[in-house]
Design a protein around this motif. Structure first.
Motif, mmCIF file in Angstrom:
data_model
loop_
_atom_site.group_PDB
_atom_site.id
_atom_site.type_symbol
_atom_site.label_atom_id
_atom_site.label_comp_id
_atom_site.label_asym_id
_atom_site.label_seq_id
_atom_site.Cartn_x
_atom_site.Cartn_y
_atom_site.Cartn_z
ATOM 1 N N VAL A 414 21.307 53.884 42.455
ATOM 2 C CA VAL A 414 21.812 53.728 43.820
ATOM 3 C C VAL A 414 20.814 52.954 44.671
ATOM 4 C CG1 VAL A 414 22.583 54.942 45.883
ATOM 5 C CG2 VAL A 414 23.192 55.831 43.636
ATOM 6 N N LEU A 415 19.533 53.202 44.474
ATOM 7 C CA LEU A 415 18.514 52.475 45.228
ATOM 8 C C LEU A 415 18.532 50.985 44.885
ATOM 9 C CD1 LEU A 415 15.453 54.914 45.172
ATOM 10 C CD2 LEU A 415 17.011 54.414 47.074
ATOM 11 N N ALA A 416 18.823 50.669 43.624
ATOM 12 C CA ALA A 416 18.927 49.257 43.239
ATOM 13 C C ALA A 416 20.087 48.583 43.964
ATOM 14 C CB ALA A 416 19.108 49.152 41.725
ATOM 15 N N PHE A 417 21.216 49.294 44.080
ATOM 16 C CA PHE A 417 22.334 48.760 44.860
ATOM 17 C C PHE A 417 21.933 48.596 46.323
ATOM 18 C CE2 PHE A 417 25.120 51.017 41.599
ATOM 19 C CZ PHE A 417 25.358 49.859 40.887
ATOM 20 N N LEU A 418 21.225 49.598 46.834
ATOM 21 C CA LEU A 418 20.865 49.596 48.244
ATOM 22 C C LEU A 418 19.910 48.455 48.574
ATOM 23 C CD1 LEU A 418 21.369 51.165 50.850
ATOM 24 C CD2 LEU A 418 19.406 52.593 50.307
ATOM 25 N N VAL A 419 19.002 48.137 47.668
ATOM 26 C CA VAL A 419 18.058 47.032 47.901
ATOM 27 C C VAL A 419 18.805 45.718 48.074
ATOM 28 C CG1 VAL A 419 16.259 45.636 46.813
ATOM 29 C CG2 VAL A 419 16.078 48.119 46.794
ATOM 30 N N VAL A 420 19.769 45.467 47.203
ATOM 31 C CA VAL A 420 20.563 44.230 47.306
ATOM 32 C C VAL A 420 21.390 44.240 48.580
ATOM 33 C CG1 VAL A 420 22.359 42.849 46.207
ATOM 34 C CG2 VAL A 420 20.606 43.949 44.812
ATOM 35 N N ASP A 421 22.021 45.381 48.896
ATOM 36 C CA ASP A 421 22.857 45.468 50.099
ATOM 37 C C ASP A 421 22.035 45.225 51.363
ATOM 38 O OD1 ASP A 421 25.002 46.044 48.498
ATOM 39 O OD2 ASP A 421 24.825 48.220 48.740
ATOM 40 N N VAL A 422 20.854 45.818 51.427
ATOM 41 C CA VAL A 422 20.002 45.632 52.601
ATOM 42 C C VAL A 422 19.559 44.177 52.718
ATOM 43 C CG1 VAL A 422 17.768 46.221 53.610
ATOM 44 C CG2 VAL A 422 19.219 48.025 52.673
ATOM 45 N N ALA A 423 19.257 43.539 51.590
ATOM 46 C CA ALA A 423 18.880 42.118 51.618
ATOM 47 C C ALA A 423 20.028 41.261 52.145
ATOM 48 C CB ALA A 423 18.468 41.661 50.220
ATOM 49 N N LEU A 424 21.238 41.549 51.704
ATOM 50 C CA LEU A 424 22.406 40.806 52.189
ATOM 51 C C LEU A 424 22.633 41.053 53.680
ATOM 52 C CD1 LEU A 424 24.819 41.493 49.180
ATOM 53 C CD2 LEU A 424 23.837 39.283 49.800
ATOM 54 N N PHE A 425 22.474 42.315 54.093
ATOM 55 C CA PHE A 425 22.676 42.656 55.505
ATOM 56 C C PHE A 425 21.625 41.983 56.385
ATOM 57 C CE2 PHE A 425 21.979 45.657 59.093
ATOM 58 C CZ PHE A 425 23.221 45.509 59.708
ATOM 59 N N TYR A 426 20.379 42.021 55.954
ATOM 60 C CA TYR A 426 19.306 41.394 56.721
ATOM 61 C C TYR A 426 19.518 39.886 56.825
ATOM 62 C CZ TYR A 426 14.678 39.630 57.939
ATOM 63 O OH TYR A 426 13.635 38.964 58.549
ATOM 64 N N ALA A 427 19.953 39.277 55.716
ATOM 65 C CA ALA A 427 20.199 37.836 55.734
ATOM 66 C C ALA A 427 21.284 37.474 56.740
ATOM 67 C CB ALA A 427 20.601 37.366 54.335
ATOM 68 N N ASN A 428 22.301 38.311 56.863
ATOM 69 C CA ASN A 428 23.368 38.019 57.818
ATOM 70 C C ASN A 428 22.938 38.274 59.260
ATOM 71 O OD1 ASN A 428 26.203 37.395 56.465
ATOM 72 N ND2 ASN A 428 25.121 38.813 55.122
ATOM 73 N N LEU A 429 21.995 39.202 59.447
ATOM 74 C CA LEU A 429 21.493 39.437 60.801
ATOM 75 C C LEU A 429 20.751 38.230 61.362
ATOM 76 C CD1 LEU A 429 20.199 43.131 60.838
ATOM 77 C CD2 LEU A 429 22.239 42.193 61.942
ATOM 78 N N THR A 430 20.248 37.373 60.485
ATOM 79 C CA THR A 430 19.561 36.164 60.956
ATOM 80 C C THR A 430 20.521 35.223 61.681
ATOM 81 O OG1 THR A 430 19.902 35.042 58.830
ATOM 82 C CG2 THR A 430 17.868 36.303 59.100
ATOM 83 N N LYS A 431 21.810 35.420 61.478
ATOM 84 C CA LYS A 431 22.816 34.606 62.168
ATOM 85 C C LYS A 431 23.432 35.358 63.347
ATOM 86 C CE LYS A 431 24.320 31.335 58.685
ATOM 87 N NZ LYS A 431 25.500 30.698 58.054
ATOM 88 N N PHE A 432 22.681 36.320 63.853
ATOM 89 C CA PHE A 432 23.223 37.162 64.923
ATOM 90 C C PHE A 432 23.649 36.332 66.130
ATOM 91 C CE2 PHE A 432 22.911 39.928 68.621
ATOM 92 C CZ PHE A 432 23.611 41.043 68.192
#
Length: 633
Positions: A414-432
């Motif tokens: 689950v943590l491996a999934f979460l690491v990828v999800d957080v990376a994707l979420f953070y990347a999208n926040l750069t376009k806030f």
């Protein structure tokens, strides 16, 4: 004995196989519409979205490898193989997952409050997705007209608006009839994706080297200025992954797995690799690689087919918004809204006017403000990845508590999934500040609405309990000072299964009269989608002609109280719901210190406009008496 078993099980297995085939086609049409239209805009966004990715053979292979393995890890491994197993009596979605996880957390604790917050936030983000998906999908399909008819450049937005207006206007008729066309149309769409991709791959087969994950790793070495921000464009390939889980109750896990594995995933991979092959041969095709894969004679039919596919994709998220709102209402996170069932056979097919027109206004505003799918793509990822992060967080409890996996096995996964999800979420926040704020604002508004309603209802219930006599005290008073009794049966709706209805107290206080038969009825929505018939009702006789009845419904069921009473023969023998008198309390909340001024106003506004219990529970018209009273919060 073995021959008897095999003889009886063979027809059942054949019937199941036949059903599965039909469900696979239906799942292709409804569940996979969102992710199936991503090739219209996802691949080109990586190169034209301002990430600094140049069009070169190495960059193309790196991008294709990144897309391929992101799709395999997030969609196939996380959602198809793991998350779809976390069903709540067959139902999926973030609210169903939250309800399932709450069973393993004690009430009243901070952890339980955190779970509720995560669930509401995930639901709020999905509302943003339901507005962005129709806007970006329809815009991207109509933009294909510019290639065949350049003079229609300024007509893309008006045509998109007309399509959206027609789509939301038709919602009131339901999807039962047009839904039969969804599967065949989307099958044709995925077949077209695969064929177009394969034709272009044969022209430049070197792109197949991107199957090697090493190209995804070396992509960042060849593009040092890209960094993690390129994941915001990769997210576009993953949009619709939540639909695989949210629509679990409609089609079942086996049908969804087969639809993804046999149809959608191969077609999507072929098409993305085909677009990469086209760019390898002709870098000028970057302006619209999807439509330029097709020969000129096929361009117009492809635009028409793409428009149909995007409408179907939009229908999927609109239906999901209806289903999500129904769950929120049943679980007490939104006020009662009008729900109309559009099918006599499928209870899941519903229409909610308030949700329909609200989402439509949001979609039209997005189309008008952003004007193109490229601009709107920046706003897409935050809602999707935010929900992915929340799903992974909730899955921690499911894996460790519900499935009882060993911590050394379940937690790292689950943590491996979460690491990828957080990376994707953070990347999208750069376009806030480049459109990414849109779904965040939508989510904040929806979350505040649901949280205000939840907190307001809790305060209202606590205020009603203050000074409220217990039912034992009331029964004792009836025995000591019996009021005048009249013939017939009176059914009083009671918000709490151990409470005393305010309508009963006020009727005794002001009218000094009581029916011969009194039924205190409480409707409880359990944190399960469906309640079995043998657990529908609980009855208990209190004395002095007064009985208490509790009806249980699942959060995906229609709360038709009279119909449920007619089916509960053992609990309500001799009582005809159509001839009984129904008494409903109608409280008027008066706010004081304790809630912020704007929350007071918002809660009172929602309370005044909430659908009455008489209509929400389908009580017989002409036999309902509402008795009101003021409650100080």
């Amino acid at each position: 004995m073995s021959s008897l078993v095999s003889t009886e099980s063979a027809p059942a297995m054949n019937a199941a196989r036949k059903v599965s085939t039909g469900l696979v086609v239906a799942a292709v049409g409804v569940v996979l519409g969102d992710i199936g239209t991503s090739p219209l805009y996802a691949f080109k966004e990586i190169f034209i979205g301002g990430y600094g990715v140049t069009v070169s053979p190495d960059s193309i292979r790196g991008v294709l490898s990144l897309l391929l393995w992101s799709m395999i890890w997030v969609v196939s491994v996380k959602y198809v193989m793991l998350v779809t197993r976390a069903d709540n009596q067959g139902e999926g979605g973030v609210l169903s997952l939250m309800a399932l996880a709450r069973r393993y957390v004690k009430p009243g604790t901070r952890r339980r409050g955190l779970l509720v917050t995560l669930g509401l936030l995930g639901a709020a983000l999905l509302y943003g997705d339901s507005m962005i998906t129709p806007a970006v999908s329809v815009l991207s399909s109509i933009e294909g007209l510019e290639l065949a008819y350049p003079h229609l450049d300024d007509k893309v937005v008006p045509i998109s608006v007309v399509i959206i207006l027609g789509l939301f206007t038709l919602q009131r008729f339901g999807t039962e009839r047009i839904g039969k066309l969804f599967g065949p149309v989307m099958l044709l769409w995925f077949l077209t994706l695969g064929v177009l991709g394969l034709i272009n791959i044969l022209k430049a087969p070197a792109v197949l080297e991107a199957v090697n994950p090493w190209w995804a790793l070396t992509f960042f070495h060849h593009n040092p200025g890209v960094g993690i921000t390129v994941f915001s464009a990769v997210t576009l390939v993953l949009t619709g992954a939540e639909a695989l889980y949210a629509d679990l109750g409609h089609f079942g896990r086996p049908a969804i797995i087969r639809a993804w594995t046999w149809v959608a995933m191969p077609a999507l991979i072929l098409n993305y690799f085909g677009q990469g092959a086209l760019l390898t041969i002709n870098g000028d095709a970057l302006r619209n690689p999807f439509f330029l894969m097709a020969p000129d004679w096929l361009l117009l039919p492809l635009v028409i087919l793409a428009s149909m596919a995007t409408v179907i994709a939009s229908q999927a998220v609109i239906t999901a918004a209806f289903s999500l709102t129904q769950q929120a209402v049943r679980l007490g996170y939104l006020p009662r809204l009008r729900i109309r069932h559009t099918s006599n056979h499928a209870m899941s097919q519903i229409y909610m006017p308030a949700v329909n027109w609200t989402v439509m206004v949001g979609v039209l505003l997005l189309i008008t403000l952003f004007q193109s799918s490229a601009r709107l793509a920046a706003a897409y990822g935050v809602a999707v990845t935010g929900t992915m992060v929340i799903t992974s967080c909730l899955m921690v409890l499911i894996v460790l508590k519900h499935w009882r996996w060993p911590i050394w096995c379940g937690l790292p996964l689950v943590l491996a999934f979460l690491v990828v999800d957080v990376a994707l979420f953070y990347a999208n926040l750069t376009k806030f500040f480049h459109g990414g704020a849109v779904p965040v604002v939508i989510a904040i508004v929806v979350f505040i609405t649901m949280d205000t309603w939840r907190r307001g209802r809790m305060r209202l219930e606590r205020a009603q309990q203050d000074g409220e006599p217990s039912m034992d005290e009331l029964i004792h008073a009836l025995k000591q000072h019996p009021p005048a009794r009249i013939k017939g049966c009176a059914i009083y709706l009671c918000g709490r299964f151990n409470g005393t209805p305010s309508a009963l107290r006020q009727n005794l206080e002001f009218n000094k009269v009581l029916h011969e038969q009194v039924l205190l009825l409480t409707v409880i929505t359990d944190e399960v989608p469906h309640v079995p018939a043998d657990r529908r009702c609980e009855a208990r006789y209190l004395g002095s002609g007064v009985s208490r009845l509790v009806l249980h419904f699942g959060f995906m069921e229609c709360t038709d109280v009279p119909l449920a009473l007619k089916e509960c023969h053992s609990c309500v023998a001799g009582i005809d719901p159509d001839k009984a008198s129904w008494f409903v309390g109608r409280e008027v909340p008066l706010c004081q210190n304790g809630i912020l001024h704007w929350q007071q106003w918002l809660f009172q506004l929602m309370f005044r406009n909430a659908r009455s219990p008489a209509r929400a529970f389908n009580l017989p018209s002409g036999r309902v008496v509402e008795i009101g009273g003021q409650v100080m919060l």
